[in-house]
Every structure is written in structure tokens, then in C-alpha cells.
Design a protein around this motif. Sequence first.
Motif, short mmCIF file in Angstrom:
data_model
loop_
_atom_site.label_atom_id
_atom_site.label_comp_id
_atom_site.label_asym_id
_atom_site.label_seq_id
_atom_site.Cartn_x
_atom_site.Cartn_y
_atom_site.Cartn_z
N VAL A 246 27.75 35.06 39.29
CA VAL A 246 27.31 36.23 40.61
C VAL A 246 27.31 37.86 41.04
O VAL A 246 28.91 38.31 40.19
CB VAL A 246 27.30 35.53 41.22
CG1 VAL A 246 26.20 34.19 41.26
CG2 VAL A 246 28.27 35.13 41.83
N ASP A 247 26.83 38.55 41.55
CA ASP A 247 27.59 39.83 42.27
C ASP A 247 28.61 39.15 44.04
O ASP A 247 27.68 38.81 44.53
CB ASP A 247 26.58 40.90 41.64
CG ASP A 247 26.00 41.40 41.16
OD1 ASP A 247 27.46 40.96 40.13
OD2 ASP A 247 25.17 41.72 40.91
N TYR A 248 29.31 39.50 43.71
CA TYR A 248 30.09 39.91 45.20
C TYR A 248 30.34 41.68 45.42
O TYR A 248 31.09 42.59 44.79
CB TYR A 248 31.64 39.64 44.56
CG TYR A 248 31.78 38.20 45.29
CD1 TYR A 248 31.41 37.42 45.26
CD2 TYR A 248 32.91 37.38 44.76
CE1 TYR A 248 30.88 36.11 44.76
CE2 TYR A 248 33.69 36.54 44.76
CZ TYR A 248 32.41 35.23 44.58
OH TYR A 248 32.43 33.74 44.68
N ASN A 249 29.64 42.33 47.13
CA ASN A 249 29.84 43.53 47.05
C ASN A 249 30.18 43.59 47.64
O ASN A 249 30.50 42.85 49.15
CB ASN A 249 27.81 43.78 47.35
CG ASN A 249 27.69 43.81 46.14
OD1 ASN A 249 28.12 44.22 44.86
ND2 ASN A 249 26.44 43.77 46.29
N PHE A 250 30.86 44.84 48.76
CA PHE A 250 31.90 44.97 49.74
C PHE A 250 32.12 46.48 50.30
O PHE A 250 31.41 47.36 49.06
CB PHE A 250 33.60 44.95 49.57
CG PHE A 250 33.51 43.53 49.13
CD1 PHE A 250 33.92 42.20 49.52
CD2 PHE A 250 33.66 43.30 47.06
CE1 PHE A 250 34.43 40.91 49.10
CE2 PHE A 250 34.09 42.10 46.82
CZ PHE A 250 34.26 41.06 48.02
N ASN A 255 34.92 45.23 53.53
CA ASN A 255 34.19 43.66 54.00
C ASN A 255 33.39 43.15 53.29
O ASN A 255 32.33 44.27 52.77
CB ASN A 255 34.18 44.76 55.69
CG ASN A 255 34.45 44.48 56.99
OD1 ASN A 255 35.84 43.29 56.27
ND2 ASN A 255 34.93 44.89 57.29
N PRO A 256 32.37 41.51 53.12
CA PRO A 256 32.07 41.91 51.83
C PRO A 256 29.57 41.92 52.22
O PRO A 256 29.85 42.78 54.00
CB PRO A 256 31.77 40.49 52.41
CG PRO A 256 32.20 39.30 53.92
CD PRO A 256 33.65 40.79 53.81
N THR A 284 38.46 42.80 50.22
CA THR A 284 39.32 44.05 49.27
C THR A 284 40.14 43.94 49.93
O THR A 284 40.36 44.37 51.06
CB THR A 284 37.94 45.10 48.66
OG1 THR A 284 38.08 45.37 49.35
CG2 THR A 284 37.05 43.79 47.94
N HIS A 285 41.76 44.55 48.76
CA HIS A 285 42.15 44.90 49.90
C HIS A 285 43.35 45.65 48.69
O HIS A 285 42.47 46.20 47.62
CB HIS A 285 43.67 44.13 50.08
CG HIS A 285 43.78 43.10 49.63
ND1 HIS A 285 45.16 41.98 49.93
CD2 HIS A 285 43.97 42.61 48.29
CE1 HIS A 285 45.34 41.68 49.28
NE2 HIS A 285 44.55 41.70 48.29
N THR A 286 44.40 46.60 49.20
CA THR A 286 44.57 47.32 48.00
C THR A 286 45.78 46.92 47.57
O THR A 286 47.13 47.01 46.30
CB THR A 286 45.30 48.55 48.96
OG1 THR A 286 46.69 47.70 49.83
CG2 THR A 286 44.57 49.17 49.76
N LYS A 287 46.49 46.04 47.41
CA LYS A 287 47.74 44.66 46.76
C LYS A 287 46.72 43.86 45.50
O LYS A 287 45.55 43.77 45.23
CB LYS A 287 47.89 43.73 47.95
CG LYS A 287 48.42 44.17 49.34
CD LYS A 287 49.26 43.28 49.72
CE LYS A 287 49.94 44.23 50.58
NZ LYS A 287 50.70 43.17 51.83
N ASP A 288 47.09 43.16 44.50
CA ASP A 288 46.74 42.39 44.02
C ASP A 288 46.34 41.34 43.88
O ASP A 288 45.83 40.64 45.69
CB ASP A 288 48.55 41.50 42.78
CG ASP A 288 48.66 42.91 42.45
OD1 ASP A 288 48.34 43.86 42.05
OD2 ASP A 288 49.84 42.49 42.37
N PHE A 289 45.14 40.33 43.75
CA PHE A 289 44.74 39.51 43.77
C PHE A 289 45.15 38.10 45.01
O PHE A 289 46.34 38.35 44.54
CB PHE A 289 44.14 38.31 42.48
CG PHE A 289 43.11 37.50 43.12
CD1 PHE A 289 41.79 37.84 43.36
CD2 PHE A 289 43.39 36.05 42.36
CE1 PHE A 289 40.90 36.23 43.65
CE2 PHE A 289 42.64 34.97 42.94
CZ PHE A 289 41.48 35.53 43.56
N GLU A 290 44.26 37.52 45.58
CA GLU A 290 45.34 36.86 47.10
C GLU A 290 44.29 35.98 47.11
O GLU A 290 43.30 35.92 47.59
CB GLU A 290 45.67 38.02 48.23
CG GLU A 290 46.93 36.64 48.95
CD GLU A 290 47.13 37.40 50.01
OE1 GLU A 290 47.81 36.37 50.86
OE2 GLU A 290 47.03 38.41 50.18
#
Length: 419
Positions: A246-250, A255-256, A284-290
Motif C-alpha cells: 500500500v502507499d503512504y503519502n505525506f 502530514n499524511p 514524517t520527520h527528519t530523524k530515523d524511523f520511530e
Amino acid sequence: MSFFTSLTGLNAAVAELGVASNNIANSNTTSFKRSEAKFSDIFASTVTTKASTAFGSGVALRGIAQQFSQGGLQLSENVLDLAITGDGFFPMASTDGSALYTRNGSFMLNEENQIVNDSGYTLQVHPLNLNGVSDFNQAMIPLVVDRNLAAQPTTVVNLDIKIPEDVDFIGTTNGAGDILIDPSDATTFHAKQSLTLFDDAGEPFTADIYYQKVEESGIIGGQTILTDNYRVAIHIDGNPVAASYVDYNFDQDGNPVNLQEQIIPASPVDGRSQAITLNVTAVTHTKDFEIVDQTVDGSPEGKLVNINIEGDGSVMSTYSNGIQQLAGRINLASFSAPQGLTQIGDTSYRASGASGTLIHEQPGTSGLGTLVSGATERSNVDLTQELVNLISAQRNFQSNAKAMETSGTLTQTLINMRG
């Protein structure tokens, strides 16, 4: 006349001896409440009787009243041993279903997982509503603590995650040059999340979720706007789940725009008769996956490992699978005139017309006492006081016997008189 007066005194002394003896005999009986014999004088007169010269006709036993004062606490190693500190009774049901009341909190689990005492009487509680509060409008039921919890399959997973924004994309969004996610090749995905789920038998299995960023582009509101697009796939035991891509778009603010629901379909071959729904909250953010938060329902079979009973009556059971659940809440019964209760043995009572109004309330409210787990209430008999009462009753018996003897002597003297 004095002979019969002395006879009533003898009977009263015998009653007092009997009460004191019963108290002494039960000085070690759990939660036993001592009794006191109450007496009243007998006085008979008519309208022609001169009040200043009238005398009594003896004594009568008015009643035997139990004294519901607090007994001391005896600690035990049984968590189901309960003591009431303050007023109140445990509501019980006898083997024939009739309502009984006791302060003896020596309880155990029977073969039907019900809390019972040594006599087989079941501890009664009110059903809990959805908020975990006792519903006093419902009929009482036995308190049940399950020894085993059945396995529950996973049906819902809730995820709250943050996905890295500043990474190079892999492949495109239009299908041209797509690079499939390969669990064995870390260059084909940007993040991986592992979940432990449970099948119908409660056996755990692992679902891995892979996040792959694809070409940044998109159309929002008829305008071409740079977006972060992710392709997300689920693999179980290293194999991709059918139609799991599936696709997640931001948008540009992270924001999603479009978070598609993911489903792990049922697989009877793998022991999963129900589909699993993934509810996702993501930015989404500028850090690693959380992983901000994740909850997974379902559990393996659980064995009872601990029971905790609080002072307010709540019964919490803990199982080997880590689940804790509120098994019920023990409420106490109280009467406006407890001395009117009918004793039936086994330190148990039945309500009567003289026991007054019955109410059920949570421990610690409405003047009721609280519960102490791992303890029982000792008898409230004071042996020193009972021995004094015994001596007093003995003296009363001897004195009345002497009065009866004197009355007999006087009667015999009258009989032997000759004119």
C-alpha cells in the motif's frame, strides 16, 4: 414463693454459665463474636397491690446478644484469606442458594473457580458494568477467578509511527523502475518494523513491516506538489502477504495525505481464521524511523499466577501471559440492627425481621470497613473477662441454691409445727 424465685435465679445462672462457656470454647474460632446474656426482673402486681410493699418474683432471660466488636487480625500466607477492619459482612450463598452473611474470610478456590469457604458457601458479588463498577441493581453472582485464560487471536493492530523524510527514494510511483522490497537486501527498504502476533491457538508469529520511500511527486488539489511517498509491505516468516503493498503519502509538512488501511488476510492453513486490521497513524520527520506507540490485541493461553485483593474489594488476577484483569469486586453487606441476625453456626448468619435494613456497598464507603488480604479476624473473646463472668455465674448459682435450700428449710419447719 421464694422457692420459685430462687429457681428462676438458678436458671439465669445456668444460662450465664452456658454463654460464658460457649465464649471460652470459641475463643480461637475465626471471626467468632462473643455473646452476652441479658436478664430482666419479673414483677407481678395488681391495682390493689401496695407499691411500697411489693417485691419481685425472680429473673428471666431476656435474650442473648452478640457483641460485634472488632477482633484482632491473624496474618496468613493465603492471599484469599480476608479480614474486615470495621463494620460489614461477607455476602455468601449456601449450598441450597439461600443468602448468608459472615465475617469469616477464610476463602479458597474450588474446582469451579469460585471463591468459597470451608463449608462450601460461595462468596457473592454484584456484576461489574463496562466501567468496572459494581451494578447494585443486578442480582448477585458467585465470584469467579479463572485459573486459565483461553488463547485469543490477534485481530487489530494500532500503530503510531514517524517515518524518515531525508532519505533517497528507491524506484518510482508510476511503476516504472520499481524495486521490490527484498527482506534479504537492506538497500530495497528504508525502515523495518517487527510485530509479534498470535494465531487462533495463541501461538506467536512475526509480521515484518517494510517501509520503502519512492519518487517524491504528487498532485494535491489539482496542483503538482512535492510529496513524500512511501510504499509499505508486510511479510510473514519472510514471505510477502498477498496484496499487502500500500502507499503512504505525506505533504510537504510531513502530514499524511493518504494512509491506506492494511489487512493481513485470514489463513486457515496457518491457523488464522480471522483477518488482522492495521490502523496506522503516521507523520514524517527528519530523524530515523520511530515507533511512538503500538498496541496489539491477542494473547497466548495464560495460567493464573497471582491474585491481588485491594482494600476497596477489587480482585485483580494476573496470568502467565502477562494479562491482568479485574475478576470482580467484593462488596460488604451491613444491617441497621446486626444483633437481630439469626445465628446458624459456622460463624454465619441469616437476615431476620429484627436485623433491620440490608444494604450492599463498596468497602470503605457508607461507614463500612475495608478489606485486608492475607489475614483473618480473630475471635473478640476476652478470656480474662469470660473467666470473671464464669466465677460470677458460679457464685450466683451457689447463692440461689442456698436461697432455695433456706426456703425448703423454712417450709419443712412449717410442716413440722404442731398446734
